[in-house]
Write an enzyme that holds these catalytic residues in place. Structure first.
Site, PDB file in Angstrom:
ATOM      1  N   ILE A 111      38.718  47.919  28.090  1.00 46.99           N
ATOM      2  CA  ILE A 111      40.289  48.001  28.664  1.00 46.99           C
ATOM      3  C   ILE A 111      40.689  46.612  29.059  1.00 46.99           C
ATOM      4  O   ILE A 111      41.759  46.348  29.201  1.00 46.99           O
ATOM      5  CB  ILE A 111      40.738  49.076  29.196  1.00 46.99           C
ATOM      6  CG1 ILE A 111      39.759  49.273  30.338  1.00 46.99           C
ATOM      7  CG2 ILE A 111      40.495  50.478  28.374  1.00 46.99           C
ATOM      8  CD1 ILE A 111      40.408  50.394  31.338  1.00 46.99           C
ATOM      9  N   GLY A 112      39.824  45.626  29.291  1.00 51.13           N
ATOM     10  CA  GLY A 112      40.236  44.221  29.819  1.00 51.13           C
ATOM     11  C   GLY A 112      39.447  43.492  30.008  1.00 51.13           C
ATOM     12  O   GLY A 112      38.096  43.996  30.001  1.00 51.13           O
ATOM     13  N   LYS A 113      39.681  42.254  30.293  1.00 47.86           N
ATOM     14  CA  LYS A 113      38.744  41.025  30.486  1.00 47.86           C
ATOM     15  C   LYS A 113      39.128  39.901  31.433  1.00 47.86           C
ATOM     16  O   LYS A 113      40.225  39.820  31.186  1.00 47.86           O
ATOM     17  CB  LYS A 113      38.256  40.473  28.949  1.00 47.86           C
ATOM     18  CG  LYS A 113      36.880  40.059  28.463  1.00 47.86           C
ATOM     19  CD  LYS A 113      36.919  39.133  27.269  1.00 47.86           C
ATOM     20  CE  LYS A 113      35.740  38.979  26.735  1.00 47.86           C
ATOM     21  NZ  LYS A 113      34.634  40.135  26.296  1.00 47.86           N
ATOM     22  N   GLY A 114      37.984  39.491  32.082  1.00 45.93           N
ATOM     23  CA  GLY A 114      38.553  38.503  32.971  1.00 45.93           C
ATOM     24  C   GLY A 114      37.743  37.446  32.903  1.00 45.93           C
ATOM     25  O   GLY A 114      36.571  37.697  32.391  1.00 45.93           O
ATOM     26  N   ASP A 124      44.270  35.452  42.364  1.00 37.35           N
ATOM     27  CA  ASP A 124      44.679  35.193  40.953  1.00 37.35           C
ATOM     28  C   ASP A 124      45.771  36.392  40.545  1.00 37.35           C
ATOM     29  O   ASP A 124      45.659  37.292  39.888  1.00 37.35           O
ATOM     30  CB  ASP A 124      43.305  35.757  40.335  1.00 37.35           C
ATOM     31  CG  ASP A 124      43.545  35.238  38.833  1.00 37.35           C
ATOM     32  OD1 ASP A 124      44.371  34.572  38.425  1.00 37.35           O
ATOM     33  OD2 ASP A 124      42.596  36.001  37.838  1.00 37.35           O
ATOM     34  N   LYS A 153      35.012  48.091  36.513  1.00 38.58           N
ATOM     35  CA  LYS A 153      34.616  46.535  36.261  1.00 38.58           C
ATOM     36  C   LYS A 153      32.987  46.002  36.377  1.00 38.58           C
ATOM     37  O   LYS A 153      32.493  46.530  37.194  1.00 38.58           O
ATOM     38  CB  LYS A 153      35.577  45.957  37.369  1.00 38.58           C
ATOM     39  CG  LYS A 153      35.646  44.332  37.335  1.00 38.58           C
ATOM     40  CD  LYS A 153      37.123  43.924  38.316  1.00 38.58           C
ATOM     41  CE  LYS A 153      36.813  42.626  39.013  1.00 38.58           C
ATOM     42  NZ  LYS A 153      37.624  42.479  39.916  1.00 38.58           N
ATOM     43  N   GLY A 181      34.171  39.021  33.946  1.00 37.76           N
ATOM     44  CA  GLY A 181      33.466  39.979  33.080  1.00 37.76           C
ATOM     45  C   GLY A 181      34.456  41.059  32.634  1.00 37.76           C
ATOM     46  O   GLY A 181      35.656  40.406  32.081  1.00 37.76           O
ATOM     47  N   VAL A 182      34.039  42.130  32.256  1.00 40.55           N
ATOM     48  CA  VAL A 182      34.846  42.871  31.391  1.00 40.55           C
ATOM     49  C   VAL A 182      35.399  44.383  32.341  1.00 40.55           C
ATOM     50  O   VAL A 182      34.700  44.789  33.313  1.00 40.55           O
ATOM     51  CB  VAL A 182      34.132  43.723  29.939  1.00 40.55           C
ATOM     52  CG1 VAL A 182      33.818  42.438  29.224  1.00 40.55           C
ATOM     53  CG2 VAL A 182      32.885  44.299  30.463  1.00 40.55           C
ATOM     54  N   VAL A 183      36.228  45.022  31.756  1.00 43.65           N
ATOM     55  CA  VAL A 183      36.709  46.109  32.445  1.00 43.65           C
ATOM     56  C   VAL A 183      36.506  47.347  31.261  1.00 43.65           C
ATOM     57  O   VAL A 183      37.098  47.094  30.122  1.00 43.65           O
ATOM     58  CB  VAL A 183      38.144  46.248  33.021  1.00 43.65           C
ATOM     59  CG1 VAL A 183      38.303  47.607  33.633  1.00 43.65           C
ATOM     60  CG2 VAL A 183      38.323  45.177  33.965  1.00 43.65           C
TER      61      VAL A 183
END
Length: 365
Positions: free
Chosen positions: A17-20, A158, A40, A23-25
């Protein structure tokens, strides 16, 4: 590979459901309470790198006995110390960290957060920016959330609209405050760059090699965020990173004609986007700014009304992270049951675990 494994303790991992940068969520279903969470997935190697390992100030609460040097903490213990503090953060404008799982055999650390289904308060760029009223309502939440983090001696590093999630209560909650952003004393003195390029402060991208204030970085990113709220785009845009850096460092903020904003709001944005961190407005000053308080008619709560210092015990630090049983052990038990052979299949495994525990560095470098 455990990353492809769908079950971690009581959590079933589902879609991304997300990326940063970290890494990923993933969406995670908790079988115990029948609820969904955001998980996360972090790399321990990366975390230790961020730490500028091994130079860190001693953790809060540690007292160096007279004349002795405080014992330097192992880098991973530092991570656990910070996680223990993150787990105790409790504020209406901060996303709640539920628990952290560690897989000792792998590089992954899993942070389980409350899931905010409404997602980010705004996607940038946006064709539908907020009016001033809506921007003010959300921005008041962000200011209180950041004041709380800074009070706990945590720099976010951030802040941007995609890390500001909308709760069911209509309030904005700050997400993605990471490990390795805690400081001692009154402010963090930082020297490494982190964060999202378009939201980075000029001092963080200068090549003078001088260290800079952590709190002032967060204020700059809040200024870029507020600009995004009312214009739907960042004030400094360039398709090339060097061009972007150049604009951030030298170009004055411009206010597009298409959206008419009040003089007070312009004033606040300009003071937050002051290229000199020494003279940039501070969080306590933002809190009393006429735009945010409607000329003093709607004051924000005082720091002591919404902030209490989080303290952690050694016990809480020790229990800050839950260990995931290692996959080989689970597979071996199944194999034993199938073969009905009950020798000691863990012998080799145990020896490996023992070594890795005595020198966690080898696993993590």
């Amino acid at each position: 590979d455990l990353q492809d494994c769908v079950q971690l303790n009581q959590y079933k991992l589902q879609s991304e459901i997300g990326k940063g940068s970290y890494g990923v969520v993933k969406l995670a279903y908790n079988e115990n309470d029948d609820k969904y969470y955001a998980m996360k997935v972090l790399s321990k190697k990366k975390l230790l790198k961020q730490y500028g390992f091994p130079r860190r100030p001693p953790p809060r609460g540690s007292k160096a006995s007279s004349g002795e040097q405080p014992k330097a903490m192992a880098p991973l213990d530092r991570v656990y110390q910070e996680i223990a503090i993150l787990k105790k953060l409790d504020h209406v404008n901060i996303v709640k960290l539920i628990e952290v799982l560690d897989d000792p055999a792998e590089d992954n650390l899993y942070m389980v957060f409350d899931l905010l289904r409404k997602g980010p308060v705004m996607e940038v760029p946006s064709e539908q920016p907020f009016g001033e009223e809506e921007a003010r309502r959300y921005f008041r939440d962000i200011v209180l959330g950041i004041e709380y983090l800074h009070y706990q001696k945590i720099i976010h590093r951030d802040i941007k609209p995609s890390n500001l999630l909308l709760g069911d209560d209509g309030h904005v909650k700050i997400a993605d405050f990471g490990v390795s952003n805690q400081f001692e004393g009154n402010d963090a003195q930082l020297s490494s760059t982190a964060g999202t390029p378009a939201f980075m402060a000029p001092e963080a991208i200068s090549d003078t090699g001088k260290s800079f204030s952590g709190k002032a970085l967060d204020v700059w990113a809040m200024g870029i965020t507020l600009y995004c709220f009312v214009y739907g785009k960042c004030p400094f845009i360039d398709e090339y990173i060097l061009g972007l850096h150049n604009r951030i460092k030298t170009k004055p903020v411009e206010f597009p004609e298409e959206a008419q904003i009040s003089a007070e709001l312009k004033d606040l944005i300009l003071h937050m986007l002051d290229k000199n961190p020494e003279t940039r407005i501070t969080v306590p000053e933002i809190k009393v700014h006429p735009w945010l308080t409607k000329g003093g008619k709607e004051p924000l709560p005082l720091e002591e009304e919404h902030c209490t210092m989080v303290e952690v015990t050694e016990e809480e630090v020790k229990n800050s992270v839950k260990t995931i049983p290692s996959l080989p052990a689970v597979i071996l038990v199944k194999a034993m049951l199938r073969k009905r052979s009950f020798g000691n299949p863990f012998e080799v495994q145990a020896r490996r675990e023992e070594r890795s525990m005595s020198a966690p560095g080898n696993l993590l470098m």
